[in-house]
Design a protein around this motif. Structure first.
Motif, PDB file in Angstrom:
ATOM      1  N   ALA A   9      97.237  29.416 -35.952  1.00  0.00           N
ATOM      2  CA  ALA A   9      97.238  30.574 -35.060  1.00  0.00           C
ATOM      3  C   ALA A   9      97.311  31.894 -35.815  1.00  0.00           C
ATOM      4  CB  ALA A   9      98.405  30.472 -34.079  1.00  0.00           C
ATOM      5  N   GLY A  10      97.391  31.843 -37.135  1.00  0.00           N
ATOM      6  CA  GLY A  10      97.444  33.072 -37.915  1.00  0.00           C
ATOM      7  C   GLY A  10      98.825  33.687 -38.013  1.00  0.00           C
ATOM      8  N   LEU A  11      99.868  32.970 -37.585  1.00  0.00           N
ATOM      9  CA  LEU A  11     101.230  33.488 -37.665  1.00  0.00           C
ATOM     10  C   LEU A  11     101.822  33.305 -39.055  1.00  0.00           C
ATOM     11  CD1 LEU A  11     102.562  32.211 -34.226  1.00  0.00           C
ATOM     12  CD2 LEU A  11     101.646  34.467 -34.792  1.00  0.00           C
ATOM     13  N   LEU A  12     101.293  32.358 -39.812  1.00  0.00           N
ATOM     14  CA  LEU A  12     101.614  32.164 -41.217  1.00  0.00           C
ATOM     15  C   LEU A  12     100.309  32.153 -42.001  1.00  0.00           C
ATOM     16  CD1 LEU A  12     104.251  29.251 -41.004  1.00  0.00           C
ATOM     17  CD2 LEU A  12     104.742  31.675 -41.396  1.00  0.00           C
ATOM     18  N   ARG A  13     100.403  32.496 -43.276  1.00  0.00           N
ATOM     19  CA  ARG A  13      99.217  32.491 -44.126  1.00  0.00           C
ATOM     20  C   ARG A  13      99.335  31.364 -45.148  1.00  0.00           C
ATOM     21  NH1 ARG A  13      95.893  36.714 -43.768  1.00  0.00           N
ATOM     22  NH2 ARG A  13      95.064  36.314 -45.848  1.00  0.00           N
ATOM     23  N   PRO A  14      98.288  30.573 -45.328  1.00  0.00           N
ATOM     24  CA  PRO A  14      98.352  29.481 -46.309  1.00  0.00           C
ATOM     25  C   PRO A  14      98.448  30.017 -47.735  1.00  0.00           C
ATOM     26  CG  PRO A  14      96.122  29.737 -45.484  1.00  0.00           C
ATOM     27  CD  PRO A  14      96.977  30.639 -44.653  1.00  0.00           C
ATOM     28  N   GLN A  15      99.125  29.261 -48.578  1.00  0.00           N
ATOM     29  CA  GLN A  15      99.192  29.630 -49.991  1.00  0.00           C
ATOM     30  C   GLN A  15      97.863  29.330 -50.686  1.00  0.00           C
ATOM     31  OE1 GLN A  15     102.559  27.213 -50.917  1.00  0.00           O
ATOM     32  NE2 GLN A  15     104.045  28.854 -50.511  1.00  0.00           N
ATOM     33  N   ILE A  70      94.221  23.290 -46.799  1.00  0.00           N
ATOM     34  CA  ILE A  70      95.398  24.142 -46.658  1.00  0.00           C
ATOM     35  C   ILE A  70      96.585  23.558 -47.432  1.00  0.00           C
ATOM     36  CG2 ILE A  70      97.102  25.028 -45.027  1.00  0.00           C
ATOM     37  CD1 ILE A  70      94.351  26.358 -44.897  1.00  0.00           C
ATOM     38  N   THR A  71      97.210  24.400 -48.226  1.00  0.00           N
ATOM     39  CA  THR A  71      98.478  24.075 -48.876  1.00  0.00           C
ATOM     40  C   THR A  71      99.488  25.143 -48.494  1.00  0.00           C
ATOM     41  OG1 THR A  71      97.461  22.924 -50.752  1.00  0.00           O
ATOM     42  CG2 THR A  71      99.680  23.801 -51.079  1.00  0.00           C
ATOM     43  N   PHE A  72     100.685  24.701 -48.104  1.00  0.00           N
ATOM     44  CA  PHE A  72     101.718  25.653 -47.691  1.00  0.00           C
ATOM     45  C   PHE A  72     103.099  25.070 -47.936  1.00  0.00           C
ATOM     46  CE2 PHE A  72     104.763  27.512 -44.777  1.00  0.00           C
ATOM     47  CZ  PHE A  72     104.513  28.868 -44.918  1.00  0.00           C
ATOM     48  N   GLY A  73     103.993  25.920 -48.446  1.00  0.00           N
ATOM     49  CA  GLY A  73     105.394  25.559 -48.607  1.00  0.00           C
ATOM     50  C   GLY A  73     106.245  26.797 -48.444  1.00  0.00           C
ATOM     51  N   PHE A  74     107.525  26.600 -48.186  1.00  0.00           N
ATOM     52  CA  PHE A  74     108.445  27.723 -48.001  1.00  0.00           C
ATOM     53  C   PHE A  74     109.161  28.029 -49.306  1.00  0.00           C
ATOM     54  CE2 PHE A  74     108.021  26.075 -43.656  1.00  0.00           C
ATOM     55  CZ  PHE A  74     107.732  27.246 -42.980  1.00  0.00           C
ATOM     56  N   HIS A  75     109.014  29.263 -49.773  1.00  0.00           N
ATOM     57  CA  HIS A  75     109.720  29.762 -50.954  1.00  0.00           C
ATOM     58  C   HIS A  75     109.421  28.862 -52.163  1.00  0.00           C
ATOM     59  CE1 HIS A  75     111.508  32.429 -48.096  1.00  0.00           C
ATOM     60  NE2 HIS A  75     112.078  31.434 -47.445  1.00  0.00           N
ATOM     61  N   SER A  76     110.461  28.397 -52.839  1.00  0.00           N
ATOM     62  CA  SER A  76     110.248  27.604 -54.055  1.00  0.00           C
ATOM     63  C   SER A  76     110.242  26.103 -53.787  1.00  0.00           C
ATOM     64  CB  SER A  76     111.347  27.930 -55.075  1.00  0.00           C
ATOM     65  OG  SER A  76     112.637  27.631 -54.547  1.00  0.00           O
ATOM     66  N   GLN A  77     110.275  25.712 -52.520  1.00  0.00           N
ATOM     67  CA  GLN A  77     110.295  24.296 -52.191  1.00  0.00           C
ATOM     68  C   GLN A  77     108.938  23.654 -52.466  1.00  0.00           C
ATOM     69  OE1 GLN A  77     111.550  23.909 -48.127  1.00  0.00           O
ATOM     70  NE2 GLN A  77     113.476  24.991 -48.435  1.00  0.00           N
ATOM     71  N   ALA A  78     108.949  22.342 -52.551  1.00  0.00           N
ATOM     72  CA  ALA A  78     107.689  21.618 -52.713  1.00  0.00           C
ATOM     73  C   ALA A  78     106.812  21.863 -51.493  1.00  0.00           C
ATOM     74  CB  ALA A  78     107.969  20.125 -52.872  1.00  0.00           C
ATOM     75  N   SER A  94      91.288  13.274 -26.986  1.00  0.00           N
ATOM     76  CA  SER A  94      90.203  12.387 -27.395  1.00  0.00           C
ATOM     77  C   SER A  94      90.415  11.837 -28.799  1.00  0.00           C
ATOM     78  CB  SER A  94      88.865  13.130 -27.334  1.00  0.00           C
ATOM     79  OG  SER A  94      88.892  14.280 -28.160  1.00  0.00           O
ATOM     80  N   LYS A  95      91.182  12.566 -29.633  1.00  0.00           N
ATOM     81  CA  LYS A  95      91.511  12.113 -30.985  1.00  0.00           C
ATOM     82  C   LYS A  95      92.970  12.440 -31.249  1.00  0.00           C
ATOM     83  CE  LYS A  95      86.904  13.146 -32.869  1.00  0.00           C
ATOM     84  NZ  LYS A  95      86.165  13.978 -33.871  1.00  0.00           N
ATOM     85  N   ARG A  96      93.593  11.612 -32.090  1.00  0.00           N
ATOM     86  CA  ARG A  96      94.981  11.855 -32.442  1.00  0.00           C
ATOM     87  C   ARG A  96      95.156  11.750 -33.946  1.00  0.00           C
ATOM     88  NH1 ARG A  96      98.356   7.674 -29.218  1.00  0.00           N
ATOM     89  NH2 ARG A  96      99.849   8.191 -30.839  1.00  0.00           N
ATOM     90  N   PHE A  97      96.047  12.592 -34.468  1.00  0.00           N
ATOM     91  CA  PHE A  97      96.376  12.571 -35.889  1.00  0.00           C
ATOM     92  C   PHE A  97      97.883  12.508 -36.056  1.00  0.00           C
ATOM     93  CE2 PHE A  97      92.353  14.802 -35.488  1.00  0.00           C
ATOM     94  CZ  PHE A  97      91.564  14.168 -36.438  1.00  0.00           C
ATOM     95  N   HIS A  98      98.309  11.917 -37.167  1.00  0.00           N
ATOM     96  CA  HIS A  98      99.729  11.829 -37.502  1.00  0.00           C
ATOM     97  C   HIS A  98      99.943  12.551 -38.821  1.00  0.00           C
ATOM     98  CE1 HIS A  98     103.762  10.067 -37.276  1.00  0.00           C
ATOM     99  NE2 HIS A  98     103.684   9.929 -38.594  1.00  0.00           N
ATOM    100  N   LEU A  99     100.943  13.430 -38.845  1.00  0.00           N
ATOM    101  CA  LEU A  99     101.249  14.216 -40.033  1.00  0.00           C
ATOM    102  C   LEU A  99     102.452  13.613 -40.745  1.00  0.00           C
ATOM    103  CD1 LEU A  99     100.749  16.741 -41.783  1.00  0.00           C
ATOM    104  CD2 LEU A  99     102.225  18.012 -40.200  1.00  0.00           C
ATOM    105  N   ALA A 100     102.266  13.271 -42.009  1.00  0.00           N
ATOM    106  CA  ALA A 100     103.353  12.722 -42.811  1.00  0.00           C
ATOM    107  C   ALA A 100     103.090  13.051 -44.273  1.00  0.00           C
ATOM    108  CB  ALA A 100     103.468  11.205 -42.619  1.00  0.00           C
ATOM    109  N   GLN A 101     104.142  13.463 -44.967  1.00  0.00           N
ATOM    110  CA  GLN A 101     104.074  13.777 -46.395  1.00  0.00           C
ATOM    111  C   GLN A 101     102.943  14.762 -46.703  1.00  0.00           C
ATOM    112  OE1 GLN A 101     103.894   9.899 -48.305  1.00  0.00           O
ATOM    113  NE2 GLN A 101     106.098   9.618 -48.118  1.00  0.00           N
TER     114      GLN A 101
END
Length: 214
Positions: A49-55, A7-15, A191-198
């Motif tokens: 959840a399908g509320l946004l669509r990935p680019q 999945i890749t996603f960004g808002f408008h022209s932002q990175a 049971s598992k944990r992930f950290h989101l960064a960059q």
């Protein structure tokens, strides 16, 4: 399985906020997600959840493309329940929008009968959150994205809410993604944990599951 693939996603022209991110959630599994404010945790939850669509990339629920309309098998619960409640509807109508929970389940969530005739604005944040969480647990739901849903609650109410959610999750074999800044909470629930960064995920290796403890 709820499966997000590259999945890749960004808002408008932002990175891009998320870059080539993949995550899988099995039915009956509890995963934890942490990350700094602005890292994209809620955005990822909305995508799942399908509320946004990935680019770029695809999201599948039980091997089928995730629908963007209708009753979805994935439900996203925000931190602020006011975002999910129509202020013009009474609580009974809110609860019965997707299904009508039995009285026994309303008792598990601490929902009082007198709340049903009231408007959302007359309930406290914690009371309204209980209503919104229960509403999202309709029989057709298979995955739950819980985005900081207990942040505004006192410790005792947090425990009561998560106990009620776990009871339903075990009965319906829900897959649950818990998004939170509270490392202790994630350690107890998941049971598992992930950290989101960059824009990418890394595994947190000190996670311990409390779900199967006796």
């Amino acid at each position: 399985m709820l499966d997000a693939r590259n999945i890749t996603f960004g808002f408008h022209s932002q990175a891009p906020l998320l870059t080539q991110l993949s995550l899988s959630l099995e039915r009956g599994e509890w995963l934890g997600l942490s990350g700094d404010s602005g890292a994209g945790k809620s955005t990822l939850g909305k995508l799942l959840a399908g509320l946004l669509r990935p680019q770029q990339g695809e999201i599948y629920a039980d091997d089928k493309p995730l629908l963007s309309r209708g009753l979805r098998p994935v439900q996203w619960l925000p931190q602020s329940p006011e975002l999910a409640a129509n202020p013009r509807w009474r609580v009974k109508k809110l609860l019965c929008e997707a299904w009508c929970p039995p009285k026994s389940l309303m008792q598990d969530f601490g929902i009082q009968p007198e709340w049903l005739s009231r408007f959302p604005s007359t309930l406290s944040g914690g009371e309204l959150q209980r209503v919104c969480v229960l509403r999202a647990l309709a029989p057709g739901v298979r995955y739950l994205i819980a985005d900081e849903i207990s942040t505004m609650l006192d410790p005792i109410t947090q425990v009561e809410l998560w106990q009620a959610v776990r009871k339903v999750a075990e009965r319906q074999r829900l897959g649950v993604l818990v998004i939170s800044h509270d490392a202790a909470l994630l350690g107890r629930l998941c049971s598992k944990r992930f950290h989101l960064a960059q824009g990418t995920l890394s595994t947190v290796h000190d996670a311990r599951s409390a779900i199967n403890q006796r």
